[in-house]
Design a protein around this motif. Structure first.
Motif, PDB file in Angstrom:
ATOM      1  N   VAL A 296       0.813  -1.289  -0.142  1.00 41.57           N
ATOM      2  CA  VAL A 296      -0.085  -0.267  -0.129  1.00 41.57           C
ATOM      3  C   VAL A 296       0.979   1.394   0.165  1.00 41.57           C
ATOM      4  O   VAL A 296       0.715   2.199  -0.693  1.00 41.57           O
ATOM      5  N   ILE A 297       2.095   1.407   0.847  1.00 43.09           N
ATOM      6  CA  ILE A 297       2.650   2.358   0.911  1.00 43.09           C
ATOM      7  C   ILE A 297       3.277   2.663  -0.471  1.00 43.09           C
ATOM      8  O   ILE A 297       3.575   3.806  -0.754  1.00 43.09           O
ATOM      9  N   ASP A 298       3.891   1.643  -0.826  1.00 43.74           N
ATOM     10  CA  ASP A 298       4.813   1.580  -2.043  1.00 43.74           C
ATOM     11  C   ASP A 298       4.003   2.106  -3.467  1.00 43.74           C
ATOM     12  O   ASP A 298       4.364   2.860  -4.232  1.00 43.74           O
ATOM     13  N   ALA A 299       2.647   1.546  -3.235  1.00 43.58           N
ATOM     14  CA  ALA A 299       1.712   1.638  -4.475  1.00 43.58           C
ATOM     15  C   ALA A 299       1.359   3.437  -4.383  1.00 43.58           C
ATOM     16  O   ALA A 299       1.435   4.192  -5.243  1.00 43.58           O
ATOM     17  N   LEU A 300       1.395   3.716  -3.040  1.00 45.31           N
ATOM     18  CA  LEU A 300       0.992   5.429  -2.908  1.00 45.31           C
ATOM     19  C   LEU A 300       2.178   6.153  -3.326  1.00 45.31           C
ATOM     20  O   LEU A 300       1.999   7.117  -3.999  1.00 45.31           O
ATOM     21  N   GLY A 301       3.227   5.642  -3.094  1.00 43.58           N
ATOM     22  CA  GLY A 301       4.613   6.473  -3.098  1.00 43.58           C
ATOM     23  C   GLY A 301       4.859   6.450  -4.705  1.00 43.58           C
ATOM     24  O   GLY A 301       5.166   7.574  -5.259  1.00 43.58           O
ATOM     25  N   ASN A 302       4.594   5.172  -5.364  1.00 45.76           N
ATOM     26  CA  ASN A 302       4.996   4.996  -6.855  1.00 45.76           C
ATOM     27  C   ASN A 302       4.001   6.008  -7.475  1.00 45.76           C
ATOM     28  O   ASN A 302       4.423   6.414  -8.593  1.00 45.76           O
ATOM     29  N   SER A 303       2.754   6.006  -7.098  1.00 41.88           N
ATOM     30  CA  SER A 303       1.843   6.742  -7.692  1.00 41.88           C
ATOM     31  C   SER A 303       1.850   8.342  -7.926  1.00 41.88           C
ATOM     32  O   SER A 303       1.896   8.958  -8.710  1.00 41.88           O
ATOM     33  N   THR A 304       2.630   8.548  -6.807  1.00 44.94           N
ATOM     34  CA  THR A 304       2.692  10.195  -6.845  1.00 44.94           C
ATOM     35  C   THR A 304       3.840  10.434  -7.430  1.00 44.94           C
ATOM     36  O   THR A 304       4.309  11.675  -8.019  1.00 44.94           O
ATOM     37  N   LYS A 305       4.911   9.669  -7.785  1.00 40.02           N
ATOM     38  CA  LYS A 305       5.899   9.704  -8.530  1.00 40.02           C
ATOM     39  C   LYS A 305       5.852   9.744 -10.028  1.00 40.02           C
ATOM     40  O   LYS A 305       6.363  10.320 -10.754  1.00 40.02           O
ATOM     41  N   LEU A 306       4.867   8.675 -10.295  1.00 42.32           N
ATOM     42  CA  LEU A 306       4.713   8.341 -11.626  1.00 42.32           C
ATOM     43  C   LEU A 306       3.768   9.154 -12.530  1.00 42.32           C
ATOM     44  O   LEU A 306       3.575   9.456 -13.567  1.00 42.32           O
ATOM     45  N   LEU A 307       2.574   9.135 -11.801  1.00 46.06           N
ATOM     46  CA  LEU A 307       1.239   9.657 -12.310  1.00 46.06           C
ATOM     47  C   LEU A 307       1.467  10.928 -13.074  1.00 46.06           C
ATOM     48  O   LEU A 307       1.026  11.196 -14.236  1.00 46.06           O
ATOM     49  N   PRO A 308       1.749  12.184 -12.120  1.00 43.16           N
ATOM     50  CA  PRO A 308       2.090  13.234 -12.807  1.00 43.16           C
ATOM     51  C   PRO A 308       2.931  13.624 -14.128  1.00 43.16           C
ATOM     52  O   PRO A 308       2.212  13.934 -15.032  1.00 43.16           O
ATOM     53  N   GLY A 309       3.817  12.615 -14.195  1.00 44.29           N
ATOM     54  CA  GLY A 309       4.727  12.654 -15.452  1.00 44.29           C
ATOM     55  C   GLY A 309       4.000  11.973 -16.433  1.00 44.29           C
ATOM     56  O   GLY A 309       3.825  12.353 -17.743  1.00 44.29           O
ATOM     57  N   MET A 310       3.519  10.682 -16.182  1.00 43.69           N
ATOM     58  CA  MET A 310       2.863  10.094 -17.180  1.00 43.69           C
ATOM     59  C   MET A 310       1.719  10.369 -17.728  1.00 43.69           C
ATOM     60  O   MET A 310       1.241  10.194 -18.966  1.00 43.69           O
ATOM     61  N   LEU A 311       0.785  11.358 -17.010  1.00 47.92           N
ATOM     62  CA  LEU A 311      -0.363  11.978 -17.558  1.00 47.92           C
ATOM     63  C   LEU A 311      -0.091  13.199 -18.020  1.00 47.92           C
ATOM     64  O   LEU A 311      -1.118  14.120 -18.078  1.00 47.92           O
ATOM     65  N   GLY A 312       1.097  13.598 -18.303  1.00 51.09           N
ATOM     66  CA  GLY A 312       1.455  14.916 -18.959  1.00 51.09           C
ATOM     67  C   GLY A 312       1.423  16.128 -18.326  1.00 51.09           C
ATOM     68  O   GLY A 312       1.204  17.437 -18.767  1.00 51.09           O
ATOM     69  N   GLN A 313       2.003  16.147 -17.014  1.00 50.06           N
ATOM     70  CA  GLN A 313       2.035  17.370 -16.235  1.00 50.06           C
ATOM     71  C   GLN A 313       3.157  18.200 -16.794  1.00 50.06           C
ATOM     72  O   GLN A 313       3.349  19.364 -16.692  1.00 50.06           O
ATOM     73  N   ASN A 314       4.526  17.376 -17.358  1.00 47.20           N
ATOM     74  CA  ASN A 314       5.629  18.242 -17.902  1.00 47.20           C
ATOM     75  C   ASN A 314       5.572  18.061 -19.327  1.00 47.20           C
ATOM     76  O   ASN A 314       6.604  18.435 -19.986  1.00 47.20           O
ATOM     77  N   GLY A 315       4.252  17.818 -19.839  1.00 47.98           N
ATOM     78  CA  GLY A 315       4.292  17.770 -21.585  1.00 47.98           C
ATOM     79  C   GLY A 315       3.643  16.748 -22.033  1.00 47.98           C
ATOM     80  O   GLY A 315       3.096  15.847 -21.067  1.00 47.98           O
ATOM     81  N   PRO A 316       2.817  16.772 -23.181  1.00 45.81           N
ATOM     82  CA  PRO A 316       2.031  15.794 -23.491  1.00 45.81           C
ATOM     83  C   PRO A 316       2.492  14.417 -23.627  1.00 45.81           C
ATOM     84  O   PRO A 316       3.786  14.218 -23.934  1.00 45.81           O
ATOM     85  N   ARG A 317       1.804  13.517 -23.263  1.00 49.88           N
ATOM     86  CA  ARG A 317       2.104  12.109 -23.430  1.00 49.88           C
ATOM     87  C   ARG A 317       1.038  11.280 -24.080  1.00 49.88           C
ATOM     88  O   ARG A 317       0.196  11.394 -24.234  1.00 49.88           O
ATOM     89  N   ASN A 318       1.614  10.160 -24.760  1.00 49.71           N
ATOM     90  CA  ASN A 318       0.668   9.291 -25.452  1.00 49.71           C
ATOM     91  C   ASN A 318       0.652   7.939 -24.872  1.00 49.71           C
ATOM     92  O   ASN A 318       1.830   7.347 -24.769  1.00 49.71           O
ATOM     93  N   ILE A 319      -0.431   7.536 -24.546  1.00 51.37           N
ATOM     94  CA  ILE A 319      -0.313   6.100 -23.643  1.00 51.37           C
ATOM     95  C   ILE A 319      -1.069   5.210 -24.699  1.00 51.37           C
ATOM     96  O   ILE A 319      -2.398   5.208 -25.203  1.00 51.37           O
ATOM     97  N   LEU A 320      -0.596   4.112 -24.796  1.00 49.18           N
ATOM     98  CA  LEU A 320      -1.093   2.927 -25.653  1.00 49.18           C
ATOM     99  C   LEU A 320      -1.729   1.862 -24.746  1.00 49.18           C
ATOM    100  O   LEU A 320      -1.086   1.492 -23.993  1.00 49.18           O
ATOM    101  N   VAL A 321      -3.221   1.714 -24.615  1.00 48.79           N
ATOM    102  CA  VAL A 321      -3.779   0.801 -24.091  1.00 48.79           C
ATOM    103  C   VAL A 321      -4.065  -0.437 -24.937  1.00 48.79           C
ATOM    104  O   VAL A 321      -4.821  -0.316 -26.011  1.00 48.79           O
ATOM    105  N   VAL A 322      -3.559  -1.540 -24.383  1.00 51.35           N
ATOM    106  CA  VAL A 322      -3.551  -2.733 -25.044  1.00 51.35           C
ATOM    107  C   VAL A 322      -4.646  -3.669 -24.355  1.00 51.35           C
ATOM    108  O   VAL A 322      -4.438  -3.934 -23.267  1.00 51.35           O
TER     109      VAL A 322
END
Length: 620
Positions: free
Chosen positions: A210-236
């Protein structure tokens, strides 16, 4: 006239010592009395403080439970109050067990290890209260999933990014405290102290994901969802009715564009419309080609024959870029089982076909019913596309229960039905430490990493009727004390006896690839531990001809299993665990298809039964 010697000339007279000895006895007695008093005070000091520390730790437990309950219900004020109580009790316990006298007692034989263990438990509890719980409660309103759900297609990433330093620091403090408790040996501890250490160690283990999921989410989600520039996500979207090692045949692919939290569905295609290419579109190692064939790098539907998800995702991204241009920043896989969990968060979704897809009917509708209703693959693809678009629209609009959405994604990762790969090295480094990475199983000196993966070879959707069970065990059989591992995979064709004629040709395959309609042909792929050796393979009780090779220093056996309706067969594979000194096992598997007509719990991992490994002459 007196005759005699002068005082100086007279012989020396004896000195009487008895009075001195009499004086020393009271001194010795006094010293002994003082020593006894000091020991009594020492023991009493430690004993009283131990009792008080135990009371404080026991008083902290309800506060800890109250924090969890309050955060789950969204009661921020209640969580803060409970966190303050927890912190006060934990601080008192740490103070009572951290003074110099207590530390001096830790050097006493027998008693000392118990005192040291109590101090570590109290200190770890205090650290978690001060450095983990209190800071996380402070930002709970920001990281609460209810505050992160999309509004008009946009997620507010700024709040999540602002909380990241606090969460990262709490994550580090949590693991430091957990490491301290894990380092305590309970072998020489008295029962109450040893039980307390084991209980806290178990609590850390349960809380770590739970702690790691929370920590990793705050590390990853902003960047992966375009906080620092547009991103393209391929959903398979993977279809487990036709199995591949990572979960299922790639039925469709959707490109989602993320820009500062705004999500838009930009493109959607059936898997069959992408490629193939005459040569591999990415760098596929010769060892992988030797095991799975040259189509892994040429056909989208075969890119995930390999269980190495980072390799498969890299290939899938390259195929999309080759077909459509642009850049793919990340690849995410899902399946109808995950979709059924997401529909618990969104509620029923109306489709353009007139159907209503729900958490209860998603699996049978997408894996079976659609093939009976639409004989043409183009019609099936259109149905899948419309369903995906309708569900995405509802998710992006924010019409959902955020708590259930978070639970669905967390459970999907736990059950290995959700995989994520990032083209950005810093993000992939974080992902590699999670259950979302989908890398090949890792071995340790104490445990062999084993992988059991299933690839369909029928060329159909018959795996909807495939039953599978996995069991494994390890034992030390050799004079050099190297353990061996044994893996058994039992497959069952649960299709009706008349499946060859009763089921649609698209489901049975119609014999196109040489498999009689109604039968199921599966390639069972078993990976041994890194550095290990393949010792033997059987189908039933007989040796069997297999494809074998080595992938990333791991021995691999590929065993074809063909089943008539109602038939079961068992594959047995044995490895020498050349680098292990203990008989532990860590077994990864392909997420298995649901039983026909059922909707499985998305959070349930494939159960791997433990079996006794009887040594035989091959490994001795």
């Amino acid at each position: 006239m007196a005759i005699g010697l002068s005082r100086e000339q007279a012989p020396p007279q004896a000195v009487e010592h008895e009075p001195v000895r009499r004086r020393r006895r009271p001194v010795l007695v006094a010293v002994i009395v003082i020593a006894v008093v000091l020991v009594a005070l020492f023991v009493g000091w430690i004993g009283i403080r131990a009792v008080l520390a135990r009371q404080q730790l026991e008083a902290a437990q309800p506060s800890a439970s109250a924090v969890v309950a309050a955060m789950r219900s969204g009661d921020v004020a209640g969580a803060k109050s409970a966190a303050e109580s927890l912190s006060a009790h934990a601080a008192q316990a740490a103070s009572l067990t951290g003074d110099p006298i207590w530390r001096l007692g830790e050097g006493i034989p027998l008693v000392g290890p118990n005192l040291a263990a109590v101090r570590v438990v109290a200190s770890a509890t205090d650290s978690v209260a001060r450095e983990v719980v209190t800071p996380l409660v402070g930002v709970s309103a920001t990281i609460d999933p209810r505050s992160l759900k999309p509004t008009d297609g946009r997620i507010d990433l700024a709040r999540l990014a602002a909380a990241q330093p606090v969460v990262a620091k709490a994550q580090t403090a949590f693991h430091a405290a957990a490491a301290g408790v894990a380092g305590v040996s309970t072998a020489s501890l008295i029962e109450p102290v040893g039980t307390a250490v084991d209980r806290l160690d178990s609590l850390f283990a349960q809380s770590s994901p739970v702690i790691d999921a929370l920590g990793n989410s705050t590390k990853l989600l902003p960047g992966m969802l375009g906080q620092n520039g547009p991103r393209n996500i391929l959903v398979v979207a993977q279809n487990p009715a036709e199995l591949r090692a990572t979960g299922g045949l790639i039925g469709s692919v959707a490109l989602i564009h993320a820009d500062h939290g705004a999500l838009t569905l930009q493109a959607q295609e059936a898997g069959t419309s992408i490629g193939p290419w005459p040569t591999a579109v990415s760098d596929i190692p010769d060892a992988t080609v030797g095991i799975y064939g040259p189509l892994v790098g040429r056909y989208l539907q075969d890119a995930n024959y390999t269980p190495d998800f980072p390799m498969a995702a890299t290939t899938i991204a390259a195929m999309w870029e080759r077909a459509h241009g642009g850049t793919v920043d990340s690849v995410l896989t899902t399946d109808p089982v995950v979709l059924s969990a997401l529909l618990k968060a969104t509620g029923p979704v109306a489709l353009s076909s007139g159907d209503t897809i729900t958490s209860a009917n998603a699996v049978p509708l997408l894996l079976s019913d659609v093939y009976a209703r639409y004989p043409a693959s183009s019609q099936q693809d259109a149905f899948f596309s419309s369903a995906a678009a309708a569900i995405f629209t509802k998710l992006a609009a924010g019409h959902l229960d955020s708590g259930k959405l978070l639970t669905a994604f967390s459970a999907a990762g736990t059950s290995e039905r959700l995989r994520i790969w990032s083209a950005h090295a810093d993000e992939q480094k974080v992902l590699a430490t999670t259950t979302l990475a989908g890398a090949l199983p890792v071995s340790t000196p104490q445990a062999a990493g084993i992988g059991v993966y299933l690839n369909d070879a029928t060329g159909s959707k018959m795996d909807y009727y495939l039953g599978a069970s996995v069991s494994a065990g390890a034992e030390v059989c050799r004079f050099d004390f190297r353990p061996t591992s044994l893996v058994r995979v039992t497959l069952t064709n649960r299709a009706p006896a008349n499946a060859g004629t009763a089921l649609p040709k698209y489901v049975t395959g119609g014999g196109t690839y040489g498999v009689p309609p109604g039968e199921i042909l599966t390639r069972v792929v078993v990976y041994g531990p890194a550095g290990g050796l393949l010792a033997g393979t059987q189908l039933g009780s007989d040796p069997v001809r297999i494809v074998s090779g080595t992938d990333r220093a791991r021995p691999v056996a590929v065993v074809p299993v063909q089943l008539k309706p109602g038939e079961s067969k068992t594959v047995t594979v044995q490895f020498l665990n050349a680098r292990q000194v203990g008989p532990g096992l860590n077994v990864a598997t392909t997420p298995l298809p649901p039983n026909a007509g059922s909707t499985p719990d998305v959070g349930a991992r494939t159960t791997v039964a433990r079996i006794a490994h009887v040594c035989d002459s091959r490994v001795k």
